[in-house]
Design an enzyme around this catalytic site. Structure first.
Site, mmCIF file in Angstrom:
data_model
loop_
_atom_site.group_PDB
_atom_site.id
_atom_site.type_symbol
_atom_site.label_atom_id
_atom_site.label_comp_id
_atom_site.label_asym_id
_atom_site.label_seq_id
_atom_site.Cartn_x
_atom_site.Cartn_y
_atom_site.Cartn_z
ATOM 1 N N CYS A 186 -20.582 -8.541 7.054
ATOM 2 C CA CYS A 186 -20.425 -9.454 5.914
ATOM 3 C C CYS A 186 -20.509 -10.913 6.367
ATOM 4 C CB CYS A 186 -19.088 -9.213 5.227
ATOM 5 S SG CYS A 186 -18.783 -10.338 3.827
ATOM 6 N N ASP A 205 0.839 -1.196 0.000
ATOM 7 C CA ASP A 205 0.000 0.000 0.000
ATOM 8 C C ASP A 205 0.877 1.250 0.000
ATOM 9 O OD1 ASP A 205 -2.389 1.399 -0.008
ATOM 10 O OD2 ASP A 205 -2.540 1.481 2.173
ATOM 11 N N CYS A 230 -17.455 8.105 2.790
ATOM 12 C CA CYS A 230 -16.935 6.986 3.574
ATOM 13 C C CYS A 230 -16.244 7.479 4.848
ATOM 14 C CB CYS A 230 -15.948 6.179 2.727
ATOM 15 S SG CYS A 230 -15.200 4.786 3.590
ATOM 16 N N CYS A 284 -26.927 -10.815 -1.661
ATOM 17 C CA CYS A 284 -26.694 -10.150 -0.375
ATOM 18 C C CYS A 284 -26.294 -8.692 -0.578
ATOM 19 C CB CYS A 284 -25.596 -10.877 0.402
ATOM 20 S SG CYS A 284 -25.159 -10.095 1.976
#
Length: 369
Positions: free
Chosen positions: A257, A142, A223, A200
């Site tokens: 989730c 990253d 966000c 879902c």
């Protein structure tokens, strides 16, 4: 190098990766054309907010061989980081600050980079021992324009879910990703995971600020992770109440989730919570001086938000907390010397506290110093 040697080295790379503490290792080529198109659409919609670096490098993000000339293969790895499963417990206490689970321990960049460097060294040393020189490799965590999730998906580590995170049937999504770009022609993994999101949409429904504007579409400008970490400005008023007590990042779309029922608790001691960041009262965190902030976040991802961003985020959380005179007092004491950006959020928090009818029971007053 002959085909058997390619196969032998590929197997060794995967074995070395597991020995170094990664939970999965995959290998892919550099063709990310499908993901490049998705990135272009996302950028055109302006969903990146003020993350200008997402477009600054042009096609080097989606074309690895332009970033590192000669790149033929990408080794993609993942490492679990979840330390416990008490996500809802932390979120349900409005008097404590919620820090995203990935940021509770040591900065993952340092942890993964060190392990990837060892993997890189082992691979190049093996090549040299077999009389093969001239090869190169570069590690990333990253830390460069790399489409990490796209690479991982192609390498068979999972699929990109509706919340735009990488999901794995056997590990959920509580893991970090890292890469090694190399010109070594390793054997590519062709068994990619099928998308198992189905009908879902739990992640879409649970998002506090409705940042997931559609399946596989995230508007970073809404966000909480972006707002509390990347964004340096004034957080829109309409998004402040939905932020609740989330002071650094947000995990709601992961916590809900279904695939995260298979998530594994990390074995890495470096990712264990430091300085009580998993369960510390908002007032205590808000009262940190800049020196205390820097000391308590040394080697932590939390430093990325900066001290003023930290105070801004905490002011919003305190504004959302149950009404309490000590909160109002702490906010007012900060106001005279606060920079304009922070002061605006403190003033909002004071207004929220002073106009709210809810008062915490007198028996709880002694919780605050």
């Amino acid at each position: 190098m002959s085909e058997p040697l390619y196969q032998d080295l590929t197997a060794k790379v995967k074995a070395w990766g597991l020995e170094l503490g990664f939970q999965q290792v995959g290998i892919t080529d550099t063709d990310l054309a499908e993901h490049e198109a998705h990135l272009d659409t996302w950028l055109a919609a302006g969903y990146q907010g003020e993350m200008d670096y997402m477009s600054r490098h042009g096609t080097r993000r989606s074309r690895p061989e332009e970033l590192i000339p000669g790149t033929r293969r990408i080794i993609s790895v993942r490492m679990d980081y979840l330390t416990d499963t008490s996500i809802s417990v932390a979120l349900d206490d409005p008097e404590k600050g919620y820090v995203s689970r990935y940021a509770l321990g040591r900065d993952y960049h340092k942890v993964l980079r060190k392990r990837l460097a060892k993997l890189q060294t082992k691979m190049l040393a093996w090549l040299e021992d077999n009389g093969l020189t001239g090869f190169s490799a570069r590690v990333f965590t990253d830390s460069a324009p790399v489409l990490e999730k796209a690479v991982a998906e192609k390498a068979g580590l999972g699929w990109i879910g509706k919340n735009t995170l990488l999901l794995n049937r056997h590990a959920g999504s509580w893991f970090f990703l890292g890469e090694v770009y190399t010109d070594v022609p390793l054997i590519v993994d062709h068994e990619s995971q099928t998308n198992h999101c189905g009908s879902c949409q739990a992640c879409i429904d649970v998002c506090p600020t409705q940042a997931i504007v559609g399946p596989y579409q995230l508007d970073a400008r809404r966000c909480i992770s972006y707002l509390t970490i990347e964004y340096r400005g004034t957080i829109p008023v309409e998004l402040r109440r939905p932020m609740g007590n989330r002071i650094f990042g947000c995990d709601d779309c992961q916590a809900v989730c279904p695939w995260n029922r298979y998530a594994n608790i990390t074995k890495e001691s470096d990712f264990q919570p430091r300085h009580g960041l998993d369960s510390t009262e908002l007032l205590k965190l808000f009262n940190w001086s800049e020196e205390e902030f820097l000391r308590n976040t040394e080697g932590s991802p939390v430093r990325r938000t900066g001290y003023h961003g930290w105070l801004r985020n905490l002011a919003i959380a305190l504004g959302n907390a149950p009404r309490h005179p000590e909160i109002i007092k702490a906010l007012q004491s900060r106001l005279p010397e606060a920079p304009q950006m922070v002061a605006e959020h403190i003033e909002w928090a004071i207004h929220e506290q002073t106009t709210r009818k809810q008062q915490i029971p007198a028996t709880e007053v002694t919780r605050y110093p």
